[in-house]
Design a protein around this motif. Structure first.
Motif, short mmCIF file in Angstrom:
data_model
loop_
_atom_site.label_atom_id
_atom_site.label_comp_id
_atom_site.label_asym_id
_atom_site.label_seq_id
_atom_site.Cartn_x
_atom_site.Cartn_y
_atom_site.Cartn_z
N SER A 1 -48.09 -9.74 13.47
CA SER A 1 -48.11 -9.03 14.24
C SER A 1 -48.83 -8.36 14.41
O SER A 1 -48.29 -7.51 13.82
CB SER A 1 -47.14 -9.17 15.38
N ASP A 2 -49.62 -8.21 15.53
CA ASP A 2 -50.42 -6.93 15.71
C ASP A 2 -49.69 -5.97 15.99
O ASP A 2 -48.73 -5.96 17.11
CB ASP A 2 -51.41 -7.32 16.55
N GLU B 1 -46.10 -3.77 23.15
CA GLU B 1 -46.46 -2.43 22.37
C GLU B 1 -46.00 -1.31 23.69
O GLU B 1 -45.17 -0.49 23.28
CB GLU B 1 -46.45 -1.55 21.36
N ALA B 2 -47.25 -1.70 24.37
CA ALA B 2 -46.90 -0.86 25.59
C ALA B 2 -46.00 -0.57 26.00
O ALA B 2 -45.87 1.04 26.67
CB ALA B 2 -47.52 -1.30 26.93
N LYS B 3 -44.58 -1.02 25.75
CA LYS B 3 -43.61 -0.86 27.01
C LYS B 3 -42.12 -0.41 26.25
O LYS B 3 -41.70 -0.19 26.54
CB LYS B 3 -43.70 -2.68 27.73
N ARG B 4 -42.16 -1.16 24.87
CA ARG B 4 -41.19 -1.47 23.99
C ARG B 4 -41.38 0.02 22.33
O ARG B 4 -40.57 0.55 22.13
CB ARG B 4 -41.46 -2.22 23.38
N ARG B 5 -42.92 0.31 22.40
CA ARG B 5 -43.08 1.49 21.81
C ARG B 5 -42.14 1.34 20.21
O ARG B 5 -41.80 2.46 19.46
CB ARG B 5 -42.36 3.13 22.65
N ILE B 6 -41.97 0.04 19.81
CA ILE B 6 -41.30 0.74 18.44
C ILE B 6 -42.76 0.83 17.24
O ILE B 6 -42.31 1.43 16.94
CB ILE B 6 -40.80 -1.30 17.73
#
Length: 399
Positions: free
Chosen positions: A225-226, A232-237
């Motif tokens: 996964s990129d 990622e903008a929402k989940r920020r893992i």
């Protein structure tokens, strides 16, 4: 990478295994746990036919790595759903068992596959009971027990905060392997680019592993996964993992590769780590990019990301793979202006991008000869500009 059957029949001792627990696989959501159950009672450190199980990997399929009694090998064995027309060293009703060609140990590899088949056959029927209420979900929250995946014969770790990628490049060679894993878990057969597993406890697991595992370079692995795909903008893992790295192992060499511009959000962390930020840049022509990578950032945004990263004191690199149509002289100039090094590689299978390459504007670029010639031309242009090039997973200074 080719997985072939054993070239000659190899006698395998009769092996008797404990009767499987009918519920061992029921309800499992982790591919690693599925693999462990399928090969039980064999565990890491245990031996089969005198070969020790050194490692198991489940990032891009289920792989077992064995070493001989005197350190021979390694032998890599893969287990996955049967595919029509594929060749296997051994198979059960549902699964195929194959190995990576290793000429010095092909007989032993075939024997290991044959020895694994009966124990896998005892457990595989339970795979049908894996499907649960989340099977149809496109975005799933999952927990993992391992995050850092030894890769490159143990030379570095792959780190994937997500599995599945909303950028969804159709030529991505991870998709077939990852869809096999979804099949094993009883998940819905949905198109690549439309599903993601969010590893919600990634930062917590990473913290523990950094305290216990040997130090190696860490690569935020864009194969699975990129790390900066839209979710990622929402989940920020990804950001949470970077924060752990900064706290626990700030000097560890880290590579991050992306096709989006979201990494700019994390310049505060990236600049504080021993990190190289890379951008996939297979062409300088944005019309070509739009055709093959419609959900990736436009080429001007990728170049701006690299320029801004350099201005922030972050080392940069680019990956040019596959070779796509576009002005190579101008691409070489842009790379020389924005990156410290370049990784070059060619197309390795079209995967789901056959229709993209059928377009008359790009049909010639699918040919192996065109790919090799384009790579050679770009390599020469970069050499003339003094830009270091490399092949493989790591730049030379990290090997």
């Amino acid at each position: 990478m080719r997985f072939l059957p054993v070239p000659v029949p190899v006698p395998v001792p009769l092996l008797v295994f404990p009767k499987p627990d009918a519920g061992m696989l029921s309800g499992m959501r982790s591919v690693r746990e599925v693999l462990k159950a399928l090969i039980a009672p064999l565990e890491i450190g245990g031996a089969l036919l005198g070969w020790q199980l050194e490692r198991m990997s489940t990032e891009l399929g289920m792989r077992l790595t064995f070493r001989g009694p005197a350190g021979e090998g390694p032998i890599h064995v893969e287990v996955g759903p049967l595919r029509e027309g594929a060749r296997y060293a051994a198979k059960t009703e549902r699964l195929g068992i194959s190995y990576r060609r290793c000429p010095a140990f092909d007989r032993q590899a075939g024997a290991l596959c044959a020895a694994l088949a009966p124990r896998i056959a005892q457990q595989e029927a339970a795979l049908e009971r894996l499907q649960d209420a989340s099977a149809e979900a496109r975005i799933r929250d999952v927990e993992v027990t391992q995050l850092l995946e030894p890769m490159g014969e143990g030379r570095f770790y792959g780190l994937s905060p997500y599995v599945g990628c909303l950028v969804g490049c159709k030529f991505c060679y991870a998709q077939s392997r990852l869809m096999d894993l979804r099949t094993l878990l009883g998940l819905a057969d949905v198109p690549w680019g439309s599903w993601v597993d969010v590893r919600v406890n990634a930062a917590e697991v990473l913290r523990a592993e950094l305290h216990t595992l040997p130090p190696l370079p860490i690569k935020f692995c864009p194969i699975v996964s990129d790390p900066y795909h839209p979710l990622e903008a929402k989940r920020r893992i990804t950001r949470a993992c970077l924060e752990v790295l900064l706290e626990v192992a700030p000097s560890a060499p880290v590579l991050v590769l992306t096709r989006t511009a979201l990494a700019r959000r994390d310049f505060d962390l990236l600049a504080s780590l021993n990190l190289r930020l890379g951008v996939s840049l297979p062409t300088l022509d944005d019309e070509t990019r739009q055709h093959f990578e419609p959900r990736g950032a436009p080429i001007p945004e990728r170049l701006a990301l690299l320029a801004d990263a350099r201005a922030a004191g972050i080392a940069t690199f680019a990956v040019v793979q596959p070779m796509l149509e576009g002005p190579r002289e101008a691409l070489a100039d842009a790379l020389a202006a924005h990156v410290d090094s370049v990784s070059l590689d060619v197309l390795h299978g079209e995967q789901g991008a056959a229709s993209d390459f059928d377009d008359p504007r790009y049909a010639h670029t699918r040919e192996a000869g065109w790919q090799q010639n384009a790579a050679g031309e770009l390599d020469a242009l970069l050499e003339a500009r003094g830009v270091p090039r490399w092949a493989g997973e790591l730049p030379p200074d990290l090997r």
